[in-house]
Design a protein around this motif. Structure first.
Motif, PDB file in Angstrom:
ATOM      1  N   ILE A 149       0.726  -0.868   0.069  1.00  0.00           N
ATOM      2  CA  ILE A 149      -0.429   0.211  -0.042  1.00  0.00           C
ATOM      3  C   ILE A 149       1.186   0.698   0.196  1.00  0.00           C
ATOM      4  N   LEU A 150       1.525   1.532   0.851  1.00  0.00           N
ATOM      5  CA  LEU A 150       3.121   2.399   0.441  1.00  0.00           C
ATOM      6  C   LEU A 150       3.146   3.032  -0.367  1.00  0.00           C
ATOM      7  N   LYS A 151       4.265   1.244  -1.185  1.00  0.00           N
ATOM      8  CA  LYS A 151       5.069   1.499  -2.253  1.00  0.00           C
ATOM      9  C   LYS A 151       3.722   2.803  -3.021  1.00  0.00           C
ATOM     10  N   SER A 152       2.360   1.860  -3.170  1.00  0.00           N
ATOM     11  CA  SER A 152       1.489   2.340  -4.243  1.00  0.00           C
ATOM     12  C   SER A 152       1.317   3.129  -4.215  1.00  0.00           C
ATOM     13  N   MET A 153       0.868   4.161  -2.720  1.00  0.00           N
ATOM     14  CA  MET A 153       0.040   5.586  -2.927  1.00  0.00           C
ATOM     15  C   MET A 153       1.061   6.707  -2.854  1.00  0.00           C
ATOM     16  N   PHE A 154       3.209   6.151  -2.594  1.00  0.00           N
ATOM     17  CA  PHE A 154       4.158   6.815  -3.318  1.00  0.00           C
ATOM     18  C   PHE A 154       3.950   7.214  -4.476  1.00  0.00           C
ATOM     19  N   ALA A 155       4.280   5.948  -5.675  1.00  0.00           N
ATOM     20  CA  ALA A 155       3.784   5.996  -7.425  1.00  0.00           C
ATOM     21  C   ALA A 155       2.661   7.146  -6.812  1.00  0.00           C
ATOM     22  N   ILE A 156       1.689   6.713  -6.582  1.00  0.00           N
ATOM     23  CA  ILE A 156       0.408   6.973  -7.578  1.00  0.00           C
ATOM     24  C   ILE A 156       0.780   8.821  -6.748  1.00  0.00           C
ATOM     25  N   ILE A 157       1.571   9.200  -5.723  1.00  0.00           N
ATOM     26  CA  ILE A 157       1.929  10.991  -5.490  1.00  0.00           C
ATOM     27  C   ILE A 157       2.618  10.930  -6.822  1.00  0.00           C
ATOM     28  N   GLY A 158       3.830  10.109  -6.645  1.00  0.00           N
ATOM     29  CA  GLY A 158       5.156  10.599  -8.328  1.00  0.00           C
ATOM     30  C   GLY A 158       4.260  11.095  -9.252  1.00  0.00           C
ATOM     31  N   LEU A 159       3.135   9.905  -9.103  1.00  0.00           N
ATOM     32  CA  LEU A 159       2.877   9.995 -11.180  1.00  0.00           C
ATOM     33  C   LEU A 159       1.651  11.572 -10.870  1.00  0.00           C
ATOM     34  N   LEU A 160       1.140  12.100  -9.521  1.00  0.00           N
ATOM     35  CA  LEU A 160       0.555  13.059  -9.946  1.00  0.00           C
ATOM     36  C   LEU A 160       1.337  14.829  -9.719  1.00  0.00           C
ATOM     37  N   LEU A 161       2.623  14.200  -9.017  1.00  0.00           N
ATOM     38  CA  LEU A 161       3.190  15.433  -9.238  1.00  0.00           C
ATOM     39  C   LEU A 161       3.563  15.578 -10.570  1.00  0.00           C
ATOM     40  N   LEU A 162       4.227  14.763 -10.758  1.00  0.00           N
ATOM     41  CA  LEU A 162       4.445  14.427 -13.207  1.00  0.00           C
ATOM     42  C   LEU A 162       3.087  15.245 -13.506  1.00  0.00           C
ATOM     43  N   VAL A 163       2.266  14.737 -13.246  1.00  0.00           N
ATOM     44  CA  VAL A 163       1.213  15.568 -14.171  1.00  0.00           C
ATOM     45  C   VAL A 163       1.152  16.424 -13.308  1.00  0.00           C
ATOM     46  N   PHE A 164       0.846  17.504 -12.093  1.00  0.00           N
ATOM     47  CA  PHE A 164       0.345  18.660 -11.943  1.00  0.00           C
ATOM     48  C   PHE A 164       2.337  19.209 -12.158  1.00  0.00           C
ATOM     49  N   LEU A 165       3.193  18.918 -12.293  1.00  0.00           N
ATOM     50  CA  LEU A 165       4.203  19.748 -12.986  1.00  0.00           C
ATOM     51  C   LEU A 165       4.719  20.367 -14.953  1.00  0.00           C
ATOM     52  N   TYR A 166       2.954  19.320 -15.155  1.00  0.00           N
ATOM     53  CA  TYR A 166       3.452  18.844 -17.031  1.00  0.00           C
ATOM     54  C   TYR A 166       2.549  20.716 -16.790  1.00  0.00           C
ATOM     55  N   LEU A 167       1.245  20.354 -15.974  1.00  0.00           N
ATOM     56  CA  LEU A 167       0.191  21.380 -15.946  1.00  0.00           C
ATOM     57  C   LEU A 167       1.292  22.670 -15.379  1.00  0.00           C
ATOM     58  N   ILE A 168       1.371  22.760 -14.310  1.00  0.00           N
ATOM     59  CA  ILE A 168       2.216  24.233 -14.368  1.00  0.00           C
ATOM     60  C   ILE A 168       2.381  24.424 -15.760  1.00  0.00           C
ATOM     61  N   ARG A 169       4.043  23.958 -16.383  1.00  0.00           N
ATOM     62  CA  ARG A 169       4.365  24.015 -16.994  1.00  0.00           C
ATOM     63  C   ARG A 169       3.431  24.759 -18.311  1.00  0.00           C
ATOM     64  N   ARG A 170       2.347  24.283 -18.792  1.00  0.00           N
ATOM     65  CA  ARG A 170       1.978  24.368 -19.777  1.00  0.00           C
ATOM     66  C   ARG A 170       0.828  25.432 -19.341  1.00  0.00           C
ATOM     67  N   GLN A 171      -0.336  25.615 -18.593  1.00  0.00           N
ATOM     68  CA  GLN A 171      -1.031  26.674 -17.715  1.00  0.00           C
ATOM     69  C   GLN A 171      -0.282  27.619 -17.636  1.00  0.00           C
ATOM     70  N   ILE A 172       0.478  28.289 -16.866  1.00  0.00           N
ATOM     71  CA  ILE A 172       1.404  28.774 -15.932  1.00  0.00           C
ATOM     72  C   ILE A 172       3.028  29.085 -17.019  1.00  0.00           C
ATOM     73  N   LEU A 173       4.250  28.638 -17.157  1.00  0.00           N
ATOM     74  CA  LEU A 173       5.428  28.602 -17.187  1.00  0.00           C
ATOM     75  C   LEU A 173       4.764  29.189 -18.563  1.00  0.00           C
ATOM     76  N   LYS A 174       4.154  28.720 -19.441  1.00  0.00           N
ATOM     77  CA  LYS A 174       4.739  28.187 -21.246  1.00  0.00           C
ATOM     78  C   LYS A 174       3.788  30.396 -21.260  1.00  0.00           C
ATOM     79  N   PRO A 175       2.342  30.300 -20.969  1.00  0.00           N
ATOM     80  CA  PRO A 175       1.972  31.644 -21.076  1.00  0.00           C
ATOM     81  C   PRO A 175       2.844  32.936 -20.717  1.00  0.00           C
TER      82      PRO A 175
END
Length: 433
Positions: A129-155
């Protein structure tokens, strides 16, 4: 980097919150050092007995050899020691390690697991459970950073690049879009600003070109009478005009030229005032037909000189709010233009009619040659008529209609030029209330 952080965090949590004693499965080297060295003197009978006691709780085969690869100890168990709460997970392979003491090679230990490894079920579930949780957190952080770059940094980067281009005089930069409301509003406002700056820059360049043309034309129109005036005065002072009649002729011509210069300077002054005046308009309610009659009466002398007839067609008697002094000058300039290009014994029509429910339309028509079709859009530019009006037939500096346009636009009105179907030009003034 975003994936490494949760993995490292999981390992730290596993170490500090789920730490256990060294065991032959997870930490074989450390387990061998702990068990085999704590059993006593290496290779003695008491050492072997102690190992037998400790190894009973483990399900594995153990072989200990000397540095010469001879067997000094063996342990074998056929059945695992099952206990409640244990489940199967996976099978480990054989393991070998060398044991040293004070830099002396004591021997080698071989571990062979003959049965599946048994671990507590609760512990295994927590790890998964712990490893799965951190894997999901890592994936969410990756998606979050992608959205920040596309929606905030690029504009934001797009805005910075566009600002640099605008500073360099380039107004066609494309901005990156964003689904964030505030950034989208900033981009839209910036685009409007860039468009306005482009229009202002275009107007500035156009005005600069007009200013240069205005100065050069003024110099030309002032230089011509000054040159003639200088010639007449030098003719008098240097004795070229020897007779009294000749001197009188030269003096009369000199006076005419001074009046000409005075008129040019007055016209330039009026043009500057119409452009630069920041005073409030002195608006008064004026009945338009009576006002137009006053303008025409002030032009009796030039009308009589060319024997021109004014034809009035007044369809309305409506009052308008205007600055009477400024508007008088505007209409006077329009009439002077019509008089100047009308043939002798011709006529000028003045038509006043209702335009809309809140405005009137005044049309002043002459019987002159009209405007060249390609120049209809240039009629109200300063000095437009200067080139063809410098001759003696049509004297003028070409600022009259430019002054009229400025004054009428200050009253939120409009003036435009057109040619009549047969002959002559028409200037149309629209005044809204």
């Amino acid at each position: 980097m975003i994936l490494i952080v949760p993995v490292v965090a999981a390992q730290l949590i596993d170490r500090f919150f789920y730490s256990t004693e060294p065991n032959p499965i997870d930490d074989p080297s450390e387990w061998v050092e702990t068990v085999f060295m704590d059993a006593g003197d290496w290779g003695t009978e008491s050492w072997k007995a102690q190992l037998d006691e400790q190894l009973r709780s483990y399900d594995m085969h153990v072989l200990v050899t000397s540095p010469e690869q001879t067997s000094i100890y063996q342990y074998h168990t056929d059945q695992p020691n099952h206990s409640d709460g244990l489940i199967e997970t996976y099978t480990e392979t054989a393991y070998k390690t060398n044991v040293y003491h004070d830099e002396e090679w004591l021997g080698s230990v071989y571990l062979s697991f003959s049965q599946p490894r048994l671990v507590p079920a609760e512990n295994t579930s927590d790890h998964v459970i712990l490893k799965s949780m951190f894997a999901i957190i890592g994936l969410l952080l990756l998606v979050f950073l992608y959205l920040i770059r596309r929606q905030i940094l690029k504009p934001i980067q797009s805005l910075i690049q566009a600002s640099n281009k605008v500073a360099a005089g380039q107004y066609d930069a494309q901005l990156a879009t964003s689904s964030i409301k505030e950034l989208r509003a900033v981009s839209e406002a910036y685009s409007k600003m860039s468009t306005s700056l482009a229009e202002l820059d275009s107007q500035r360049q156009e005005h600069e070109a007009d200013r240069r043309f205005l100065i050069s034309s003024i110099v030309h129109d002032l230089r011509t009478p000054l040159f003639s005036l200088k010639g007449y005065l030098e003719g008098i002072t240097q004795g070229i005009a020897q007779t009294e009649a000749k001197k009188t002729q030269y003096l009369d011509r000199s006076i005419e030229l001074t009046h000409r210069l005075e008129g040019l300077i007055s016209m330039l002054s009026q043009y500057s005032e119409s452009l630069l005046s920041a005073e409030e308009l002195n608006l008064r309610s004026v009945e338009m037909t009576s006002f137009m009659d006053q303008v025409i009466q002030g032009l009796n002398y030039p009308l009589e000189q060319k024997q021109l007839t004014i034809v009035k067609k007044y369809a309305v008697t409506q009052t308008v709010n205007i600055d009477q002094a400024l508007m008088h000058r505007a209409f006077e300039n329009v009439f002077i233009n019509a008089i100047r290009f009308s043939p002798k014994q011709g006529s000028i029509q003045v038509i006043i009619e209702q335009q809309h429910t809140n405005g009137i339309r005044i049309c002043i028509q002459d019987e002159g040659p009209g405007f060249p079709e390609q120049d209809l859009g240039e009629v109200f530019k300063p000095l437009y008529q200067a080139d063809r009006s410098r001759g003696p037939e049509h004297p003028g500096i070409g600022l009259g209609l430019a002054i009229s346009k400025t004054i009428i636009e200050r009253h939120h009105g409009r003036i435009h030029a057109l040619n009549r179907p047969h002959q002559g030009a028409a200037l149309v003034i629209e005044i809204r209330q």
